[in-house]
Design a protein around this motif. Structure first.
Motif, mmCIF file in Angstrom:
data_model
loop_
_atom_site.group_PDB
_atom_site.id
_atom_site.type_symbol
_atom_site.label_atom_id
_atom_site.label_comp_id
_atom_site.label_asym_id
_atom_site.label_seq_id
_atom_site.Cartn_x
_atom_site.Cartn_y
_atom_site.Cartn_z
ATOM 1 N N LYS A 100 9.333 -1.529 9.692
ATOM 2 C CA LYS A 100 9.865 -2.096 8.461
ATOM 3 C C LYS A 100 9.106 -3.355 8.077
ATOM 4 C CE LYS A 100 14.569 -0.286 8.980
ATOM 5 N NZ LYS A 100 15.987 -0.625 9.205
ATOM 6 N N GLU A 101 8.809 -4.202 9.081
ATOM 7 C CA GLU A 101 8.079 -5.436 8.810
ATOM 8 C C GLU A 101 6.690 -5.124 8.255
ATOM 9 O OE1 GLU A 101 8.107 -7.592 12.442
ATOM 10 O OE2 GLU A 101 10.236 -8.095 12.344
ATOM 11 N N ASP A 102 6.088 -4.041 8.722
ATOM 12 C CA ASP A 102 4.761 -3.665 8.258
ATOM 13 C C ASP A 102 4.763 -3.312 6.770
ATOM 14 O OD1 ASP A 102 3.743 -1.942 11.315
ATOM 15 O OD2 ASP A 102 3.723 -4.068 10.754
ATOM 16 N N LYS A 103 5.923 -3.009 6.217
ATOM 17 C CA LYS A 103 6.005 -2.630 4.808
ATOM 18 C C LYS A 103 6.265 -3.838 3.903
ATOM 19 C CE LYS A 103 5.730 1.133 3.633
ATOM 20 N NZ LYS A 103 4.559 1.958 3.287
ATOM 21 N N ASN A 104 6.218 -5.042 4.474
ATOM 22 C CA ASN A 104 6.293 -6.256 3.679
ATOM 23 C C ASN A 104 4.877 -6.688 3.328
ATOM 24 O OD1 ASN A 104 9.091 -6.450 3.830
ATOM 25 N ND2 ASN A 104 9.040 -7.637 5.720
ATOM 26 N N VAL A 105 4.642 -7.069 2.078
ATOM 27 C CA VAL A 105 3.313 -7.530 1.680
ATOM 28 C C VAL A 105 3.461 -8.727 0.751
ATOM 29 C CG1 VAL A 105 3.220 -5.830 -0.189
ATOM 30 C CG2 VAL A 105 1.117 -6.883 0.608
ATOM 31 N N LYS A 120 6.646 1.724 -4.961
ATOM 32 C CA LYS A 120 6.860 3.167 -4.890
ATOM 33 C C LYS A 120 6.401 3.733 -3.542
ATOM 34 C CE LYS A 120 6.538 4.053 -9.875
ATOM 35 N NZ LYS A 120 5.741 4.669 -10.965
ATOM 36 N N LYS A 121 5.502 3.004 -2.879
ATOM 37 C CA LYS A 121 5.035 3.434 -1.555
ATOM 38 C C LYS A 121 5.924 2.891 -0.447
ATOM 39 C CE LYS A 121 0.169 3.914 -2.782
ATOM 40 N NZ LYS A 121 -1.114 4.162 -2.137
ATOM 41 N N GLY A 122 6.996 2.198 -0.840
ATOM 42 C CA GLY A 122 7.939 1.704 0.155
ATOM 43 C C GLY A 122 7.750 0.258 0.563
ATOM 44 N N TYR A 123 6.820 -0.437 -0.086
ATOM 45 C CA TYR A 123 6.592 -1.834 0.266
ATOM 46 C C TYR A 123 7.619 -2.757 -0.385
ATOM 47 C CZ TYR A 123 2.002 -0.894 2.325
ATOM 48 O OH TYR A 123 0.988 -0.454 3.127
ATOM 49 N N LYS A 124 7.943 -3.833 0.300
ATOM 50 C CA LYS A 124 8.674 -4.941 -0.291
ATOM 51 C C LYS A 124 7.622 -5.998 -0.631
ATOM 52 C CE LYS A 124 12.418 -8.247 0.477
ATOM 53 N NZ LYS A 124 13.432 -8.763 1.435
ATOM 54 N N VAL A 125 7.410 -6.239 -1.918
ATOM 55 C CA VAL A 125 6.297 -7.074 -2.365
ATOM 56 C C VAL A 125 6.773 -8.454 -2.804
ATOM 57 C CG1 VAL A 125 4.348 -7.254 -3.949
ATOM 58 C CG2 VAL A 125 5.099 -4.998 -3.154
ATOM 59 N N LYS A 126 6.149 -9.472 -2.240
ATOM 60 C CA LYS A 126 6.422 -10.857 -2.643
ATOM 61 C C LYS A 126 5.173 -11.405 -3.321
ATOM 62 C CE LYS A 126 7.640 -15.438 -0.829
ATOM 63 N NZ LYS A 126 7.923 -16.224 0.405
ATOM 64 N N VAL A 127 5.338 -11.969 -4.510
ATOM 65 C CA VAL A 127 4.217 -12.551 -5.243
ATOM 66 C C VAL A 127 4.368 -14.068 -5.238
ATOM 67 C CG1 VAL A 127 2.963 -12.637 -7.420
ATOM 68 C CG2 VAL A 127 4.075 -10.508 -6.712
ATOM 69 N N VAL A 128 3.353 -14.758 -4.724
ATOM 70 C CA VAL A 128 3.362 -16.218 -4.664
ATOM 71 C C VAL A 128 2.378 -16.752 -5.702
ATOM 72 C CG1 VAL A 128 2.969 -18.251 -3.216
ATOM 73 C CG2 VAL A 128 3.894 -16.148 -2.202
ATOM 74 N N GLU A 129 2.863 -17.610 -6.593
ATOM 75 C CA GLU A 129 2.008 -18.157 -7.654
ATOM 76 C C GLU A 129 1.491 -19.545 -7.273
ATOM 77 O OE1 GLU A 129 3.383 -17.882 -11.644
ATOM 78 O OE2 GLU A 129 4.403 -15.961 -11.324
#
Length: 275
Positions: free
Chosen positions: A32-37, A60-69
């Motif tokens: 699960k941790e590997d699917k964090n980006v 859609k590929k199952g990732y939990k995506v965090k965007v840092v600005e």
């Protein structure tokens, strides 16, 4: 004694099964941790590009995506090198290589993305043919962006440059012909959008043009951007072949990504691989 031995064996068996179960849970947690980006980008069009064109595909590929600005061009690479980011999007090849060398980092481009081009803007002239003799043009005062401005003017037919000069470092001294006798006024790149009000023409890099709410398609001339100046997704070199890197690259190469670019990032110049 046999009964006691049998009882101990049963207890030991349950202990082994419980341990295996815990290990399975830990392995599952690891997956699960590997699917964090986490992807970093400068505020504005490139953070928008990650949020609108890359993040949905990864989700859609199952990732939990965090965007840092970020609001500067230094922290995104430092955060990447420390492992706080999996990738970033804000820089061109020349900047990446110089920054990596100066800070002793191992950075690599993953894939080049559509990039907002520099353009020649004016409130005085409506088209190139209207430009008059002796018109003033504000250009960036840093060598890299100044070279881009001179290349645009050459493409537009206003100047000729020494054919032996390096196109990535050309400057006013390399101008061999100035057909309209244009007056070059070097200023800080961030001030170029404002300069449109005080000079006849201004060569504005795409990121500053968009920050100032310019419509890229309003430019009298947009640059034919050299590939080295296009922004790219960058990762730590050691992570180039990781699954997350492959999935980010695949997202950018997808038809869904290009459709978002065509619909919401009009005027952005596409890299060679997309043409």
């Amino acid at each position: 004694m046999k009964k006691i031995a049998l009882l101990l064996l049963i207890i030991l068996s349950f202990g082994i099964l419980a341990a295996c179960g815990n290990n399975g849970e830990k392995a599952s947690e690891g997956k699960k941790e590997d699917k964090n980006v986490t992807i970093g980008a400068t505020s504005g069009p490139y953070a928008d590009m990650v949020n609108k064109a890359i993040k949905p595909i990864l989700e859609k590929k199952g990732y939990k995506v965090k965007v840092v600005e970020f609001s500067d061009y230094i922290q995104p690479n430092l955060a990447l090198s420390k492992g706080d980011l999996d990738a970033n999007l804000f820089q061109h090849k020349i900047y990446m290589e110089n920054f990596a060398k100066e800070h002793k980092l191992e950075l690599s481009e993953l894939i080049v993305v559509p990039t907002a081009p520099m353009g020649i803007y004016s409130k005085k002239f409506k088209k190139l043919d209207d430009i008059t003799e002796g018109a003033s043009i504000a250009i960036p005062n840093d060598p890299t962006n100044a070279a881009r401005a001179f290349l645009i003017l050459q493409d537009a037919g206003f100047i000729k440059l020494d054919p032996n000069a390096n196109p990535l470092t050309v400057s006013e001294k390399d101008v061999t012909e100035n057909k309209k006798n244009l007056k070059f006024e070097p200023i800080e790149a961030a001030q170029l959008p404002r300069a449109v009000d005080s000079v006849d023409l201004s060569a504005v890099p795409g990121n500053f043009a968009l920050a100032a709410k310019f419509n890229l398609l309003d430019a009298l001339q947009l640059e034919n951007m050299p590939e080295q100046y296009r922004n790219r997704v960058v990762v730590n070199t050691k992570d180039l072949n990781t699954q997350v890197a492959k999935d980010i690259k695949a997202a950018v190469e997808s038809e869904e990504f290009e459709k978002v670019i065509d619909d919401q990032f009009k005027g952005f110049g596409k890299p060679d691989w997309m043409k």
